[in-house]
Design an enzyme around this catalytic site. Structure first.
Site, PDB file in Angstrom:
ATOM      1  N   LEU A  89       0.884  -1.167   0.000  1.00 20.16           N
ATOM      2  CA  LEU A  89       0.000   0.000   0.000  1.00 20.16           C
ATOM      3  C   LEU A  89       0.917   1.210   0.000  1.00 20.16           C
ATOM      4  O   LEU A  89       1.858   1.274   0.801  1.00 20.16           O
ATOM      5  CB  LEU A  89      -0.905   0.017   1.242  1.00 20.16           C
ATOM      6  CG  LEU A  89      -1.955  -1.087   1.361  1.00 20.16           C
ATOM      7  CD1 LEU A  89      -2.751  -0.909   2.662  1.00 20.16           C
ATOM      8  CD2 LEU A  89      -2.894  -1.097   0.168  1.00 20.16           C
ATOM      9  N   ASP A  90       0.659   2.178  -0.861  1.00 18.30           N
ATOM     10  CA  ASP A  90       1.540   3.338  -0.902  1.00 18.30           C
ATOM     11  C   ASP A  90       1.378   4.193   0.353  1.00 18.30           C
ATOM     12  O   ASP A  90       0.487   3.981   1.170  1.00 18.30           O
ATOM     13  CB  ASP A  90       1.341   4.150  -2.187  1.00 18.30           C
ATOM     14  CG  ASP A  90      -0.037   4.785  -2.277  1.00 18.30           C
ATOM     15  OD1 ASP A  90      -0.467   5.450  -1.314  1.00 18.30           O
ATOM     16  OD2 ASP A  90      -0.692   4.644  -3.324  1.00 18.30           O
ATOM     17  N   LYS A  91       2.256   5.149   0.490  1.00 16.64           N
ATOM     18  CA  LYS A  91       2.314   5.982   1.686  1.00 16.64           C
ATOM     19  C   LYS A  91       1.003   6.685   1.979  1.00 16.64           C
ATOM     20  O   LYS A  91       0.632   6.886   3.146  1.00 16.64           O
ATOM     21  CB  LYS A  91       3.440   7.018   1.525  1.00 16.64           C
ATOM     22  CG  LYS A  91       3.768   7.827   2.758  1.00 16.64           C
ATOM     23  CD  LYS A  91       4.975   8.711   2.496  1.00 16.64           C
ATOM     24  CE  LYS A  91       5.371   9.505   3.734  1.00 16.64           C
ATOM     25  NZ  LYS A  91       6.568  10.350   3.493  1.00 16.64           N
TER      26      LYS A  91
END
Length: 217
Positions: A89-91
């Site tokens: 999951l991206d930031k």
């Protein structure tokens, strides 16, 4: 080794979770043993379900900022095999994140051929145009820089700027890029399920260990 265990038992360093009497040759399960009042670290093959907060990075590189691994006990970062995220999951994406030290499981859950469904809740910058569900379900949507179209995805409309999207792939920033391809922009993104797994009552930043039965449903 048995003598060392006997000393730890005598000194009360090793105890039973139900305060049963232990000897160095007593047969008990891993989960029944406490070391200085704390459960033993789980054996190899653990799977962790985490409610990932915003701002954390799915990387082992400390130079990228605060890591999802910082939420785990520090000693777990020294485990071998290493605990890694199952996909990323991206930031700027929150929600359900799986981590494991089981390489075969990592491959099975991230391999495109297994088509494990993942559901995301998205807040959009602009109201829907009305044809997005049909486009996403068609299996013809092309992402910028890609050679193959996205597999069919299921869009559920909550209101004109809030939706859920179920995908069975895990391309780089896929949900954000799918909406960009139809002229919209994702303002907020949260993953609510992975396969049959959901967050339940797990609060942001919390995690729990999954048992085998949960992973085989």
């Amino acid at each position: 080794m048995r003598k060392e265990v006997a000393v730890l038992l005598r000194d009360g360093v090793i105890t039973h979770i139900d305060n049963l009497s232990l000897k160095s040759d007593t047969k008990v399960s891993h989960e029944e043993i406490l070391y200085e009042g704390e459960p033993l670290d789980p054996p190899t093959g653990i799977v962790i379900l985490m409610n990932k907060p915003l701002g954390l990075v799915c990387s082992h590189d400390d130079g990228e900022g605060r890591l999802v691994y910082d939420l785990l006990p520090p000693r777990w970062r020294m485990r071998d095999p290493k605990i890694s995220t199952i996909g990323r999951l991206d930031k700027e994406t929150s929600g359900l994140l799986l981590l494991s030290d089981d390489g075969a499981l990592l491959h099975r859950l991230t391999s495109p051929k297994h088509k494990v469904p993942k559901v995301y809740e998205a807040t959009l910058d602009r109201p829907l145009q009305g044809d997005e569900a049909e486009i996403f379900a068609s299996g013809t949507l092309m992402l910028n820089g890609e050679k193959n179209p996205c597999l069919p995805a299921k869009l559920t409309i909550i209101d004109e700027s809030h939706v859920t999207l179920e995908i069975t792939e895990g391309r780089y920033h896929q949900v954000r890029r799918m909406f960009a391809a139809v002229g919209n922009h994702v303002m907020a993104l949260h993953r609510s399920s992975f396969g049959d797994l959901t967050l339940g009552d797990l609060k942001e930043g919390e995690y729990r260990l999954l048992d085998l039965e949960e992973m085989t449903n």
